[in-house]
Every structure is written in C-alpha cells, then in structure tokens.
Design a protein around this motif. Structure first.
Motif, mmCIF file in Angstrom:
data_model
loop_
_atom_site.group_PDB
_atom_site.id
_atom_site.type_symbol
_atom_site.label_atom_id
_atom_site.label_comp_id
_atom_site.label_asym_id
_atom_site.label_seq_id
_atom_site.Cartn_x
_atom_site.Cartn_y
_atom_site.Cartn_z
ATOM 1 N N ASN A 293 -11.579 -13.141 11.985
ATOM 2 C CA ASN A 293 -12.952 -13.331 11.908
ATOM 3 C C ASN A 293 -13.176 -14.684 12.405
ATOM 4 O O ASN A 293 -14.289 -15.213 11.820
ATOM 5 C CB ASN A 293 -13.151 -12.993 10.467
ATOM 6 N N ASP A 294 -12.552 -15.413 13.385
ATOM 7 C CA ASP A 294 -12.707 -16.706 13.819
ATOM 8 C C ASP A 294 -13.690 -16.869 14.676
ATOM 9 O O ASP A 294 -13.250 -16.367 15.807
ATOM 10 C CB ASP A 294 -11.170 -17.483 13.931
ATOM 11 N N ASN A 295 -14.930 -17.403 14.278
ATOM 12 C CA ASN A 295 -15.906 -17.272 15.664
ATOM 13 C C ASN A 295 -16.031 -18.730 16.323
ATOM 14 O O ASN A 295 -16.905 -18.898 17.217
ATOM 15 C CB ASN A 295 -17.191 -16.924 15.211
ATOM 16 N N SER A 296 -15.069 -19.465 15.959
ATOM 17 C CA SER A 296 -15.073 -20.799 16.714
ATOM 18 C C SER A 296 -14.571 -20.697 18.192
ATOM 19 O O SER A 296 -13.994 -19.737 18.487
ATOM 20 C CB SER A 296 -14.277 -21.810 15.998
ATOM 21 N N LYS A 297 -14.854 -21.459 18.882
ATOM 22 C CA LYS A 297 -14.361 -21.556 20.539
ATOM 23 C C LYS A 297 -13.250 -22.452 20.722
ATOM 24 O O LYS A 297 -12.835 -22.890 21.741
ATOM 25 C CB LYS A 297 -15.512 -21.949 21.186
ATOM 26 N N ASP A 298 -12.652 -22.905 19.625
ATOM 27 C CA ASP A 298 -11.451 -23.948 19.670
ATOM 28 C C ASP A 298 -10.187 -23.214 20.707
ATOM 29 O O ASP A 298 -9.588 -24.005 21.071
ATOM 30 C CB ASP A 298 -11.052 -24.807 18.434
ATOM 31 N N TRP A 299 -10.074 -21.858 20.523
ATOM 32 C CA TRP A 299 -8.991 -21.263 21.378
ATOM 33 C C TRP A 299 -9.273 -21.513 22.907
ATOM 34 O O TRP A 299 -8.206 -21.495 23.450
ATOM 35 C CB TRP A 299 -9.358 -19.793 21.221
ATOM 36 N N ILE A 300 -10.453 -21.702 23.244
ATOM 37 C CA ILE A 300 -10.497 -22.105 24.580
ATOM 38 C C ILE A 300 -9.557 -23.401 24.995
ATOM 39 O O ILE A 300 -9.028 -23.423 25.964
ATOM 40 C CB ILE A 300 -11.932 -22.276 25.052
ATOM 41 N N GLU A 301 -9.970 -24.515 24.186
ATOM 42 C CA GLU A 301 -9.083 -25.752 24.438
ATOM 43 C C GLU A 301 -7.605 -25.561 24.298
ATOM 44 O O GLU A 301 -6.983 -26.141 24.906
ATOM 45 C CB GLU A 301 -9.664 -26.728 23.473
ATOM 46 N N ARG A 302 -7.113 -24.741 23.120
ATOM 47 C CA ARG A 302 -5.965 -24.613 22.877
ATOM 48 C C ARG A 302 -5.014 -23.781 24.171
ATOM 49 O O ARG A 302 -4.082 -24.208 24.341
ATOM 50 C CB ARG A 302 -5.814 -23.777 21.573
ATOM 51 N N TRP A 303 -5.739 -22.820 24.751
ATOM 52 C CA TRP A 303 -4.997 -22.093 25.718
ATOM 53 C C TRP A 303 -5.703 -22.284 27.221
ATOM 54 O O TRP A 303 -5.004 -21.816 28.080
ATOM 55 C CB TRP A 303 -5.335 -20.465 25.492
ATOM 56 N N ALA A 304 -6.523 -23.210 27.344
ATOM 57 C CA ALA A 304 -6.793 -23.542 28.842
ATOM 58 C C ALA A 304 -5.590 -24.339 29.470
ATOM 59 O O ALA A 304 -4.923 -25.105 28.921
ATOM 60 C CB ALA A 304 -8.065 -24.361 28.653
ATOM 61 N N GLY A 305 -5.395 -23.783 30.535
ATOM 62 C CA GLY A 305 -4.369 -24.195 31.371
ATOM 63 C C GLY A 305 -3.063 -24.052 31.053
ATOM 64 O O GLY A 305 -1.953 -24.761 31.195
ATOM 65 N N LEU A 306 -2.871 -22.900 30.323
ATOM 66 C CA LEU A 306 -1.680 -22.544 29.698
ATOM 67 C C LEU A 306 -0.360 -22.188 30.705
ATOM 68 O O LEU A 306 0.700 -22.551 30.662
ATOM 69 C CB LEU A 306 -1.663 -21.330 28.764
ATOM 70 N N TRP A 307 -1.056 -21.604 31.903
ATOM 71 C CA TRP A 307 -0.100 -21.526 33.115
ATOM 72 C C TRP A 307 -0.107 -22.312 34.076
ATOM 73 O O TRP A 307 0.393 -22.110 35.116
ATOM 74 C CB TRP A 307 -0.445 -19.959 33.516
ATOM 75 N N ALA A 308 -0.870 -23.482 33.804
ATOM 76 C CA ALA A 308 -1.099 -24.353 34.861
ATOM 77 C C ALA A 308 0.507 -25.095 35.495
ATOM 78 O O ALA A 308 0.272 -25.248 36.648
ATOM 79 C CB ALA A 308 -1.821 -25.581 34.484
ATOM 80 N N ASP A 309 1.410 -25.059 34.801
ATOM 81 C CA ASP A 309 2.749 -25.724 35.351
ATOM 82 C C ASP A 309 3.577 -24.600 35.733
ATOM 83 O O ASP A 309 4.778 -24.995 36.117
ATOM 84 C CB ASP A 309 3.170 -26.649 34.307
ATOM 85 N N ARG A 310 3.230 -23.420 35.637
ATOM 86 C CA ARG A 310 4.291 -22.374 36.090
ATOM 87 C C ARG A 310 4.227 -22.269 37.548
ATOM 88 O O ARG A 310 3.152 -22.222 38.433
ATOM 89 C CB ARG A 310 3.843 -21.079 35.525
ATOM 90 N N ASP A 311 5.479 -22.181 38.084
ATOM 91 C CA ASP A 311 5.767 -22.050 39.568
ATOM 92 C C ASP A 311 5.705 -20.663 40.207
ATOM 93 O O ASP A 311 5.611 -20.242 41.306
ATOM 94 C CB ASP A 311 6.914 -22.794 40.043
ATOM 95 N N ASP A 312 5.897 -19.629 39.114
ATOM 96 C CA ASP A 312 6.109 -18.412 39.395
ATOM 97 C C ASP A 312 4.928 -17.432 39.672
ATOM 98 O O ASP A 312 4.856 -16.457 40.210
ATOM 99 C CB ASP A 312 6.793 -17.654 38.526
ATOM 100 N N ILE A 313 3.714 -18.158 39.399
ATOM 101 C CA ILE A 313 2.386 -17.539 39.492
ATOM 102 C C ILE A 313 1.523 -18.206 40.594
ATOM 103 O O ILE A 313 1.519 -19.242 40.689
ATOM 104 C CB ILE A 313 1.504 -17.731 38.156
ATOM 105 N N PRO A 314 1.426 -17.435 41.702
ATOM 106 C CA PRO A 314 0.478 -18.074 42.839
ATOM 107 C C PRO A 314 -0.873 -18.535 42.636
ATOM 108 O O PRO A 314 -1.103 -18.094 41.409
ATOM 109 C CB PRO A 314 0.728 -16.969 43.825
ATOM 110 N N ASP A 315 -1.430 -19.142 43.448
ATOM 111 C CA ASP A 315 -2.715 -19.376 42.923
ATOM 112 C C ASP A 315 -3.671 -18.195 43.280
ATOM 113 O O ASP A 315 -3.483 -17.415 44.267
ATOM 114 C CB ASP A 315 -3.131 -20.558 44.504
ATOM 115 N N GLY A 316 -4.749 -18.097 42.362
ATOM 116 C CA GLY A 316 -5.489 -17.196 42.459
ATOM 117 C C GLY A 316 -6.262 -16.884 43.672
ATOM 118 O O GLY A 316 -6.569 -15.725 44.076
ATOM 119 N N VAL A 317 -6.949 -17.834 44.208
ATOM 120 C CA VAL A 317 -7.575 -17.832 45.497
ATOM 121 C C VAL A 317 -6.709 -17.287 46.403
ATOM 122 O O VAL A 317 -7.105 -16.519 47.294
ATOM 123 C CB VAL A 317 -8.346 -19.112 45.685
#
Length: 81
Positions: free
Chosen positions: A41-65
């Motif tokens: 029931n949490d309607n705040s948007k702070d989850w975006i800040e907590r999880w943004a860039g979660l996979w940014a440092d992973r080498d096993d995931i290719p660039d989306g484009v």
C-alpha cells in the motif's frame, strides 16, 4: 512497540498453523504481515531512486539498444517501407 488488537479466533488458528509450518513465532508472522501490507500500500515513488541503475555495473547484461538492433537485423529498414 507493542500493540493491542482483536483478531478473530479463526484467524489466529490459521496464523498459528502457518507460523508453526515455517517454524516461526506468531509475532514474527504478524510482523511480516504488517511489512507486506505496508509495502503493498506504499504509494510513494522512492522505489524508483532505490532501484534505478540496479544492473548498471553488470557485465553479463548487454546494452539494451545493441540487443534490439541485433534481434532486428533481418528486418527491412523503415526508410524502405
């Protein structure tokens, strides 16, 4: 913090059965239920800040484009349509 609440006997029996099945106390099960209720029931948007860039440092995931371009190689370019 301790609280006082009325819970129907039928619900307490079910709660005790679930807690015993997972080898936990009734209090622990109630704490988890409260956490789950609050999270759902949490309607705040702070989850975006907590999880943004979660996979940014992973080498096993290719660039989306690059991935999109690779799977679309066999298609005609839009300019040709």
């Amino acid at each position: 913090m301790r609280i006082l609440t009325d819970i129907p006997d039928e619900d307490i029996e079910k709660l005790d059965a679930l807690a015993a099945k997972s080898k936990r106390s009734r209090a622990a099960a109630i704490r988890d239920a409260v956490k789950l209720y609050l999270a759902q029931n949490d309607n705040s948007k702070d989850w975006i800040e907590r999880w943004a860039g979660l996979w940014a440092d992973r080498d096993d995931i290719p660039d989306g484009v690059e991935y999109q371009r690779a799977i679309r190689e066999d298609r005609r370019p839009y300019e040709d349509i």
